[in-house]
Design an enzyme around this catalytic site. Structure first.
Site, short mmCIF file in Angstrom:
data_model
loop_
_atom_site.label_atom_id
_atom_site.label_comp_id
_atom_site.label_asym_id
_atom_site.label_seq_id
_atom_site.Cartn_x
_atom_site.Cartn_y
_atom_site.Cartn_z
N CYS A 1 8.25 -3.09 -7.23
CA CYS A 1 6.73 -3.14 -7.19
C CYS A 1 6.45 -1.60 -7.52
CB CYS A 1 6.15 -3.36 -5.63
SG CYS A 1 7.01 -2.12 -4.58
N CYS B 1 5.66 3.82 -9.31
CA CYS B 1 7.03 3.72 -9.14
C CYS B 1 7.94 2.95 -9.98
CB CYS B 1 7.07 2.81 -7.75
SG CYS B 1 6.05 3.65 -6.39
N HIS C 1 13.09 7.86 -2.63
CA HIS C 1 12.48 7.28 -3.83
C HIS C 1 11.78 8.33 -4.55
CE1 HIS C 1 9.73 4.88 -6.32
NE2 HIS C 1 8.82 4.56 -5.53
#
EC number: 2.3.1.16
Length: 436
Positions: free
Chosen positions: A422, A99, A392
């Protein structure tokens, strides 16, 4: 506090972020159904070049990422170069940091500029959760290799006869961590329980995220950084993120059942970020090169840091480890920030990190620091909403956050902004940006 680490070239040039752009983000299997990440990446980069007005031949390097990779285009960066009118001599390579992928791409381009290898580069990422690499079982994969080497039909038939029906079933991409077998949501549940984060607190943060994102769209704050995407066969278009709940009601969140720990859990689909398709990119230069071209930067990259922690517990606390390093390297403290933008993978993860920012115990026991970096002023935090609302696309989120923060700093007359995320595998990223 560690010594500050300025991000400048040997001539003293700062790293300028001249412009940033993204596609609207879309929930899985909606607006971009059937469109691969490489095409989303080409779309964003092409429009970024057009809006900036720069000659594509001037781009010396493109670093791009994709988390859910397609076997037919393993180097998405090079495909984007070849598909957007850039010089065939433009260097291009792909990165993956889960990510935090586009954070890594931005850091790599910055380091190339600092080293003097290039003066202009593009960084970003794209992902599609609608076009997935559906695989085959290990047994079938091995058999297919053996069949390819078999010399006779009887040998091939014998190899196929060993397969069971279940070996023929398609295998979707894994949703669990390779090392632990845990899903991200399982870790979010663990963090909610370990850090005493209630369902009500998680739902409230998710509701806040949607409210602020909806307000940002209604006020036209995102139009300069989000393009209109035309979807093949080019009869439809998408101009806004389609996950943002413009009618978000806190009461509606309580109706959802837990998604991971179904009996005792508090993490739901509504207080988590959804699977999403999209792409984002930023154009970067040395400060002097931007001046030569008559371009006014959005802002400058002040510092960055990455972290890695254990994957078995609190795996999504990366921001709490990376942020103190980024602040130190920028030579500032948390109170010096005008804006703080944290990736909202889950409301539980976000709230746990906010707690750790303010925890002296965490700072002393986990970071070896005498005190916490400080409590976050919520008037500075995710002021336009976050990933729970926007969605996302894994590799694109960092570039979205950087661009969004720079534009908001500019509207506020300048200042310093933190973007942090994160990432799977216990990774974390943090970047400090500055607008004058």
């Amino acid at each position: 506090m560690s010594k500050a680490l300025p991000l400048v070239t040997r001539h003293g040039d700062r790293i300028a972020i001249v412009n940033g752009l993204r596609t609207p983000f879309a929930k899985q299997a909606t607006a971009y159904h059937g469109i691969p990440a490489v095409d989303l990446g080409k779309t964003a980069v092409s429009e970024l070049l057009a809006r900036t007005g720069i000659d594509p031949a001037l781009i010396e390097q493109l670093v791009f990422g994709q988390v859910v990779q397609m076997p037919e285009a393993p180097n998405i960066a090079r495909e984007i170069v070849l598909g957007t009118g850039m010089s065939v001599h433009t260097d291009a390579y792909s990165v993956s940091r889960a990510c935090a992928t586009s954070f890594q791409a931005i850091a790599n381009v910055a380091e190339s500029i600092m080293a003097g290898s290039i003066s202009i580069g593009i960084a970003g990422g794209a992902d599609s959760s609608s076009v997935l690499p559906i695989g085959v079982s290990k047994a079938l994969a091995r058999t297919l290799v053996d069949v390819n080497k078999a010399r006779t039909l009887s040998q091939r038939l014998k190899l196929f006869s060993r397969l069971k029906f279940r070996d023929l079933m398609p295998v979707p991409p894994a949703v669990a961590e390779y090392s632990t077998g845990l899903r991200m949501g399982d870790t979010a549940e663990q963090m909610a329980k370990s850090h005493g984060i209630t369902r009500e607190e998680q739902d409230a943060l998710a509701h806040r995220s949607h409210q602020l994102a909806a307000k940002a769209w209604e006020q036209g704050l995102l139009h300069d950084e989000v393009m209109t995407a035309y979807v093949p066969p080019y009869r439809t278009q998408i101009s806004e993120d389609n996950n943002v709940r413009k009618d978000s009601s806190l009461a509606s969140y309580a109706k959802l059942k837990p998604a991971f720990d179904r009996k005792h859990g508090s993490v739901t689909a509504a207080n988590s970020t959804p699977l999403t398709d999209g792409a984002a990119a930023v154009l970067m230069m040395s400060e002097s090169r931007a001046k030569e071209l008559g371009l006014q930067p959005l802002g400058y990259l002040r510092s960055f840091a990455f972290s890695a922690i254990d994957v078995w517990e609190d795996m999504l606390l990366g921001p709490s480890y990376a942020t103190p390093l980024a602040l130190d390297r920028a030579g500032i403290g948390l109170a010096d920030l005008t804006l703080i933008d944290m990736h909202e993978a889950f409301a539980a993860q976000t709230l746990a990190n906010l707690k750790m920012f303010a925890s002296d115990e965490f700072a002393q026991q986990k970071l070896g620091r005498s005190r916490a970096i400080g409590e976050v002023d919520m008037d500075k935090f995710n002021v336009l909403g976050g990933s729970i609302a926007y969605g996302h696309p894994f590799a694109a989120t960092g570039a979205r956050m950087i661009t969004q923060t720079l534009h908001e700093l500019k509207r506020r007359g300048g200042g310093l902004g933190l973007t942090t995320a994160c990432a799977a595998g216990g990774l974390g990223a943090a970047m400090i940006v500055e607008v004058e």
